[in-house]
Structures are given as structure tokens and as C-alpha cells.
Design a protein around this motif. Sequence first.
Motif, PDB file in Angstrom:
ATOM      1  N   MET A  95       0.870  -1.115   0.031  1.00 48.92           N
ATOM      2  CA  MET A  95       0.030   0.066   0.060  1.00 48.92           C
ATOM      3  C   MET A  95       0.854   1.329  -0.051  1.00 48.92           C
ATOM      4  SD  MET A  95      -3.297  -1.190   2.509  1.00 48.92           S
ATOM      5  CE  MET A  95      -4.513   0.116   1.782  1.00 48.92           C
ATOM      6  N   VAL A  96       2.011   1.138   0.610  1.00 51.27           N
ATOM      7  CA  VAL A  96       2.798   2.501   0.675  1.00 51.27           C
ATOM      8  C   VAL A  96       3.614   2.599  -0.348  1.00 51.27           C
ATOM      9  CG1 VAL A  96       4.984   3.263   1.764  1.00 51.27           C
ATOM     10  CG2 VAL A  96       3.026   2.267   3.347  1.00 51.27           C
ATOM     11  N   GLU A  97       4.136   1.369  -0.931  1.00 56.32           N
ATOM     12  CA  GLU A  97       5.038   1.620  -2.256  1.00 56.32           C
ATOM     13  C   GLU A  97       4.115   1.908  -3.387  1.00 56.32           C
ATOM     14  OE1 GLU A  97       7.317  -1.526  -5.295  1.00 56.32           O
ATOM     15  OE2 GLU A  97       7.047  -2.177  -3.291  1.00 56.32           O
ATOM     16  N   HIS A  98       2.944   1.534  -3.447  1.00 58.24           N
ATOM     17  CA  HIS A  98       2.331   1.826  -4.711  1.00 58.24           C
ATOM     18  C   HIS A  98       1.025   2.754  -4.639  1.00 58.24           C
ATOM     19  CE1 HIS A  98       3.748  -1.746  -6.571  1.00 58.24           C
ATOM     20  NE2 HIS A  98       3.139  -2.521  -5.282  1.00 58.24           N
ATOM     21  N   LYS A  99       1.267   3.573  -3.224  1.00 61.58           N
ATOM     22  CA  LYS A  99       0.268   4.423  -2.737  1.00 61.58           C
ATOM     23  C   LYS A  99      -0.963   4.347  -3.084  1.00 61.58           C
ATOM     24  CE  LYS A  99       4.414   7.579  -3.668  1.00 61.58           C
ATOM     25  NZ  LYS A  99       5.443   6.276  -3.703  1.00 61.58           N
ATOM     26  N   ILE A 100      -1.635   3.382  -2.538  1.00 65.28           N
ATOM     27  CA  ILE A 100      -3.043   2.948  -2.842  1.00 65.28           C
ATOM     28  C   ILE A 100      -3.573   2.798  -1.572  1.00 65.28           C
ATOM     29  CG2 ILE A 100      -2.745   1.708  -5.025  1.00 65.28           C
ATOM     30  CD1 ILE A 100      -2.362  -0.781  -3.636  1.00 65.28           C
ATOM     31  N   ARG A 101      -4.938   3.078  -1.529  1.00 69.87           N
ATOM     32  CA  ARG A 101      -5.566   3.168  -0.315  1.00 69.87           C
ATOM     33  C   ARG A 101      -6.525   1.881  -0.128  1.00 69.87           C
ATOM     34  NH1 ARG A 101      -6.236   8.751   1.331  1.00 69.87           N
ATOM     35  NH2 ARG A 101      -5.234  10.141  -0.164  1.00 69.87           N
ATOM     36  N   ARG A 102      -6.788   0.985  -1.283  1.00 63.48           N
ATOM     37  CA  ARG A 102      -7.439  -0.216  -1.089  1.00 63.48           C
ATOM     38  C   ARG A 102      -6.529  -1.374  -2.008  1.00 63.48           C
ATOM     39  NH1 ARG A 102     -10.334   3.998  -2.649  1.00 63.48           N
ATOM     40  NH2 ARG A 102     -11.864   4.799  -1.487  1.00 63.48           N
ATOM     41  N   LEU A 103      -6.566  -2.379  -1.433  1.00 58.10           N
ATOM     42  CA  LEU A 103      -5.662  -3.513  -1.802  1.00 58.10           C
ATOM     43  C   LEU A 103      -6.818  -4.748  -1.911  1.00 58.10           C
ATOM     44  CD1 LEU A 103      -2.965  -4.238  -2.763  1.00 58.10           C
ATOM     45  CD2 LEU A 103      -2.414  -4.916  -0.491  1.00 58.10           C
ATOM     46  N   PRO A 104      -6.949  -5.474  -3.058  1.00 58.27           N
ATOM     47  CA  PRO A 104      -7.776  -6.520  -3.219  1.00 58.27           C
ATOM     48  C   PRO A 104      -6.944  -7.716  -2.607  1.00 58.27           C
ATOM     49  CG  PRO A 104      -7.732  -5.263  -5.146  1.00 58.27           C
ATOM     50  CD  PRO A 104      -6.514  -4.738  -4.462  1.00 58.27           C
ATOM     51  N   VAL A 105      -7.782  -8.724  -1.915  1.00 57.79           N
ATOM     52  CA  VAL A 105      -7.215 -10.267  -1.460  1.00 57.79           C
ATOM     53  C   VAL A 105      -7.586 -11.085  -2.213  1.00 57.79           C
ATOM     54  CG1 VAL A 105      -7.086 -11.195   0.649  1.00 57.79           C
ATOM     55  CG2 VAL A 105      -7.550  -8.941   0.818  1.00 57.79           C
ATOM     56  N   LEU A 106      -6.407 -11.851  -2.718  1.00 58.14           N
ATOM     57  CA  LEU A 106      -6.908 -13.078  -3.384  1.00 58.14           C
ATOM     58  C   LEU A 106      -6.452 -14.281  -2.734  1.00 58.14           C
ATOM     59  CD1 LEU A 106      -5.463 -11.752  -7.044  1.00 58.14           C
ATOM     60  CD2 LEU A 106      -7.837 -11.537  -5.967  1.00 58.14           C
ATOM     61  N   GLU A 107      -7.381 -15.347  -3.150  1.00 59.85           N
ATOM     62  CA  GLU A 107      -7.160 -16.534  -2.830  1.00 59.85           C
ATOM     63  C   GLU A 107      -7.157 -17.792  -4.185  1.00 59.85           C
ATOM     64  OE1 GLU A 107      -7.467 -18.845   1.201  1.00 59.85           O
ATOM     65  OE2 GLU A 107      -9.550 -18.617   0.411  1.00 59.85           O
ATOM     66  N   ASN A 108      -6.025 -18.245  -4.367  1.00 59.84           N
ATOM     67  CA  ASN A 108      -6.313 -19.068  -5.579  1.00 59.84           C
ATOM     68  C   ASN A 108      -6.721 -18.155  -6.717  1.00 59.84           C
ATOM     69  OD1 ASN A 108      -5.664 -21.547  -4.345  1.00 59.84           O
ATOM     70  ND2 ASN A 108      -7.499 -21.639  -3.611  1.00 59.84           N
ATOM     71  N   GLN A 109      -6.396 -16.987  -7.006  1.00 56.79           N
ATOM     72  CA  GLN A 109      -6.744 -16.245  -7.916  1.00 56.79           C
ATOM     73  C   GLN A 109      -8.031 -15.469  -8.118  1.00 56.79           C
ATOM     74  OE1 GLN A 109      -4.378 -14.945 -10.151  1.00 56.79           O
ATOM     75  NE2 GLN A 109      -2.909 -16.375  -8.912  1.00 56.79           N
ATOM     76  N   GLU A 110      -8.829 -15.992  -6.699  1.00 55.79           N
ATOM     77  CA  GLU A 110     -10.083 -15.501  -6.686  1.00 55.79           C
ATOM     78  C   GLU A 110     -10.363 -14.331  -5.743  1.00 55.79           C
ATOM     79  OE1 GLU A 110     -14.393 -17.535  -5.358  1.00 55.79           O
ATOM     80  OE2 GLU A 110     -13.118 -18.639  -6.445  1.00 55.79           O
ATOM     81  N   LEU A 111     -10.953 -13.277  -5.846  1.00 54.30           N
ATOM     82  CA  LEU A 111     -11.119 -12.217  -4.972  1.00 54.30           C
ATOM     83  C   LEU A 111     -11.911 -12.809  -3.880  1.00 54.30           C
ATOM     84  CD1 LEU A 111     -10.946  -8.997  -4.689  1.00 54.30           C
ATOM     85  CD2 LEU A 111     -13.289  -8.996  -5.526  1.00 54.30           C
ATOM     86  N   VAL A 112     -11.356 -12.658  -2.587  1.00 56.10           N
ATOM     87  CA  VAL A 112     -11.899 -12.860  -1.548  1.00 56.10           C
ATOM     88  C   VAL A 112     -12.163 -12.013  -0.336  1.00 56.10           C
ATOM     89  CG1 VAL A 112     -11.303 -15.299  -1.541  1.00 56.10           C
ATOM     90  CG2 VAL A 112      -9.747 -13.848  -0.190  1.00 56.10           C
ATOM     91  N   GLY A 113     -11.720 -10.798  -0.688  1.00 60.09           N
ATOM     92  CA  GLY A 113     -11.867  -9.612   0.215  1.00 60.09           C
ATOM     93  C   GLY A 113     -10.938  -8.271  -0.184  1.00 60.09           C
TER      94      GLY A 113
END
Length: 141
Positions: A95-113
Motif C-alpha cells: 500500500m505504501v509502495e504503490h500509494k494505494i488506499r485499497r488492496l484486493p485480497v486473492l485466494e487461488n486467483q479469486e477475489l475473497v476480500g
Amino acid sequence: MTTARDVMHRGCECLQVNETVDVAARRMAELNVGALPVCGEEGRLKGIITDRDIVVKCIARGKDPAAVAAGELVEAERVWSVDANADVEDVLHQMVEHKIRRLPVLENQELVGIISQADLAAKLPEDKVGELVEAISATSH
């Protein structure tokens, strides 16, 4: 070890790439959120659309929100995500490196959060959150 799964907001809705921007705006209002993940085939993450994207990339340019697909507003080459089992330090670093406020969470390439600054603020020590907010706010738009 605290993981991305421990701090993420579960059950986030994914907007389909072909759904229109007006649909995105209505869904954001219904969910009281400022951003939605955009997914393509088989639920694969393509990007994130924000309320700011809708205003700046669609409305301000005189485009019809009912005629513009959400996929047209996301920058697929700039999609960052984190694995659900990643250490929260990795989340903070991305989040700091890319200066983003939201980060998708993946499990087995599927969005889980999705993890937002607010999620981290609620679950991490104050000094860690302060570093994140300062780093992102210093250069984000």
C-alpha cells in the motif's frame, strides 16, 4: 503472524467489466463504499473503480455513465493485490509502495476480500497505521 485474511473486509462485491458506470455508482451508494473491484471472466480481478474515477474519467469528460462500461475506467496494468495468507507487513509495504488506499485480497486467483486504510486502522497498532496514512497521503491524488 497477522495475515491479510485477518484484516480484510470479507464479501466484497465484484462489478463485472461490462456493467455500466451508472450501475457502479448506484452499487457504491447502496453499499456505502467509494470503490468496487471490477472482475472479468471467472471472477478474475481486472481493477478497481472508484467514485473519483467515475467523476474524473467519465462525467467530467462529458461521457454518459449509462453508456460507459466499468472496464473502460480501470487500469488493468496497475492492479495490485495480495494473497490472503500474506503477512500484514506485506500488505502495508504494498500500500505504501504503490500509494494505494485499497488492496484486493486473492485466494487461488479469486477475489475473497479487500483491505482499506480503515480496515488497517481498526486492527493494527496506531504507529503502523500512522506510517501508512502519512506515506499514502503525501503523494496520492
